[in-house]
Write an enzyme that holds these catalytic residues in place. Structure first.
Site, PDB file in Angstrom:
ATOM      1  N   ILE A   1     -28.936 -34.806 -20.888  1.00 44.82           N
ATOM      2  CA  ILE A   1     -27.690 -35.443 -20.491  1.00 44.82           C
ATOM      3  C   ILE A   1     -27.024 -35.980 -21.754  1.00 44.82           C
ATOM      4  CG2 ILE A   1     -26.633 -37.253 -19.088  1.00 44.82           C
ATOM      5  CD1 ILE A   1     -29.159 -37.112 -17.305  1.00 44.82           C
ATOM      6  N   PRO A   2     -26.051 -35.273 -22.281  1.00 45.94           N
ATOM      7  CA  PRO A   2     -25.343 -35.800 -23.448  1.00 45.94           C
ATOM      8  C   PRO A   2     -24.684 -37.130 -23.085  1.00 45.94           C
ATOM      9  CG  PRO A   2     -24.742 -33.506 -23.018  1.00 45.94           C
ATOM     10  CD  PRO A   2     -25.540 -33.978 -21.853  1.00 45.94           C
ATOM     11  N   HIS A   3     -24.833 -38.111 -23.961  1.00 49.99           N
ATOM     12  CA  HIS A   3     -24.289 -39.433 -23.658  1.00 49.99           C
ATOM     13  C   HIS A   3     -23.971 -40.180 -24.952  1.00 49.99           C
ATOM     14  CE1 HIS A   3     -28.638 -39.872 -24.081  1.00 49.99           C
ATOM     15  NE2 HIS A   3     -28.403 -41.105 -24.510  1.00 49.99           N
ATOM     16  N   GLY A   4     -23.109 -41.178 -24.810  1.00 48.66           N
ATOM     17  CA  GLY A   4     -22.756 -41.976 -25.977  1.00 48.66           C
ATOM     18  C   GLY A   4     -22.017 -43.233 -25.590  1.00 48.66           C
ATOM     19  N   HIS A  49     -26.322 -48.516 -19.235  1.00 50.99           N
ATOM     20  CA  HIS A  49     -26.483 -47.188 -19.824  1.00 50.99           C
ATOM     21  C   HIS A  49     -27.843 -46.602 -19.428  1.00 50.99           C
ATOM     22  CE1 HIS A  49     -26.515 -44.790 -23.897  1.00 50.99           C
ATOM     23  NE2 HIS A  49     -26.515 -44.010 -22.860  1.00 50.99           N
TER      24      HIS A  49
END
Length: 83
Positions: A1-4, A49
């Site tokens: 899961i790309p996250h930032g 998050h």
């Protein structure tokens, strides 16, 4: 899961992307990926998050959920699956 984390973002936001052609990815089962979920959270949202990532990981580990996402005819149907 790309996250930032994004400075100035007021609340978490995400996007589901269904790929027309699978792409190679370091997935646990070694199979190509056809679904991506990108998550953006406010810069200070450490606990939120982690909670969101945990819930997404749990949902995406469910084969029936992934298949339902693949078959969903529109964005409204996708939102219902996440509700």
């Amino acid at each position: 899961i790309p996250h930032g984390r994004i400075k100035g973002l007021k609340q978490a936001a995400g996007a589901l992307i269904r790929l027309a052609s699978p792409v190679s990815f370091d997935s646990p089962d070694g199979r190509p990926v056809t679904l991506l979920f990108v998550l953006l959270v406010p810069e200070q949202a450490t606990e939120e998050h982690l909670q969101i990532l945990s819930e997404l990981a749990q949902r995406f580990s469910d084969r029936a959920f992934r298949e339902a996402l693949q078959q969903a005819p529109d964005a409204e149907a996708v939102l219902k699956l996440f509700a």
